[in-house]
Design a protein around this motif. Structure first.
Motif, PDB file in Angstrom:
ATOM      1  N   GLY A  53       0.789  -1.222   0.000  1.00 36.76           N
ATOM      2  CA  GLY A  53       0.000   0.000   0.000  1.00 36.76           C
ATOM      3  C   GLY A  53       0.820   1.269   0.000  1.00 36.76           C
ATOM      4  N   GLY A  54       2.133   1.168   0.282  1.00 40.80           N
ATOM      5  CA  GLY A  54       2.986   2.353   0.233  1.00 40.80           C
ATOM      6  C   GLY A  54       3.085   2.862  -1.198  1.00 40.80           C
ATOM      7  N   ILE A  55       3.309   4.145  -1.357  1.00 36.28           N
ATOM      8  CA  ILE A  55       3.401   4.730  -2.692  1.00 36.28           C
ATOM      9  C   ILE A  55       4.710   4.318  -3.355  1.00 36.28           C
ATOM     10  N   GLN A  56       4.580   3.767  -4.564  1.00 38.93           N
ATOM     11  CA  GLN A  56       5.762   3.487  -5.367  1.00 38.93           C
ATOM     12  C   GLN A  56       5.632   4.236  -6.686  1.00 38.93           C
ATOM     13  N   VAL A  57       6.769   4.550  -7.279  1.00 34.56           N
ATOM     14  CA  VAL A  57       6.825   5.229  -8.568  1.00 34.56           C
ATOM     15  C   VAL A  57       7.405   4.242  -9.567  1.00 34.56           C
ATOM     16  N   VAL A  58       6.692   4.022 -10.656  1.00 34.08           N
ATOM     17  CA  VAL A  58       7.153   3.113 -11.703  1.00 34.08           C
ATOM     18  C   VAL A  58       7.532   3.978 -12.905  1.00 34.08           C
ATOM     19  N   THR A  59       8.767   3.821 -13.367  1.00 31.01           N
ATOM     20  CA  THR A  59       9.289   4.657 -14.447  1.00 31.01           C
ATOM     21  C   THR A  59       9.573   3.836 -15.697  1.00 31.01           C
ATOM     22  N   GLU A  60       9.831   4.532 -16.770  1.00 26.68           N
ATOM     23  CA  GLU A  60      10.342   3.892 -17.977  1.00 26.68           C
ATOM     24  C   GLU A  60      11.753   3.382 -17.677  1.00 26.68           C
ATOM     25  N   ALA A  61      12.211   2.420 -18.448  1.00 27.91           N
ATOM     26  CA  ALA A  61      13.581   1.928 -18.296  1.00 27.91           C
ATOM     27  C   ALA A  61      14.571   3.076 -18.500  1.00 27.91           C
ATOM     28  N   GLU A  62      15.556   3.164 -17.640  1.00 24.75           N
ATOM     29  CA  GLU A  62      16.635   4.152 -17.733  1.00 24.75           C
ATOM     30  C   GLU A  62      16.142   5.593 -17.705  1.00 24.75           C
TER      31      GLU A  62
END
Length: 72
Positions: A53-62
Motif C-alpha cells: 500500500g505504500g506509494i511506489q513510482v514506476v518509471t520507464e527503463a533508464e
C-alpha cells in the motif's frame, strides 16, 4: 531500477508498507526523473503478512538519473 519508493528504507515499517519480505535493507539510492520521462504512481502490492500500500513510482527503463548510492 524502474520501481522507486518515496519512503526511506530505514524508516520503521518500510518493509510492511512496500510489501517486502522481512529484511533489513543494507543499501539506499536516490535519483531524479529525467525531463519528459514517463512515470506513474501506485500502491505497492502486498506479500504475505506485509500488506503493501505504500506509494511506489514506476518509471520507464533508464528514466532516472542516479544521484547517490550508499551501503550501510
Amino acid at each position: 531500477s524502474q520501481y522507486w519508493s518515496l519512503q526511506n528504507p530505514l524508516d520503521p515499517g518500510y518493509a510492511q508498507s512496500m510489501g517486502l519480505p522481512e529484511v533489513t535493507p543494507d543499501f539506499a539510492m536516490a535519483g531524479t526523473l529525467q525531463p519528459g520521462a514517463m512515470a506513474v504512481t501506485n500502491g505497492a502490492a502486498g506479500l504475505g503478512a506485509n500488506a503493501g500500500g505504500g506509494i511506489q513510482v514506476v518509471t520507464e527503463a533508464e528514466a532516472v538519473d542516479l544521484l547517490w548510492f550508499g551501503t550501510f
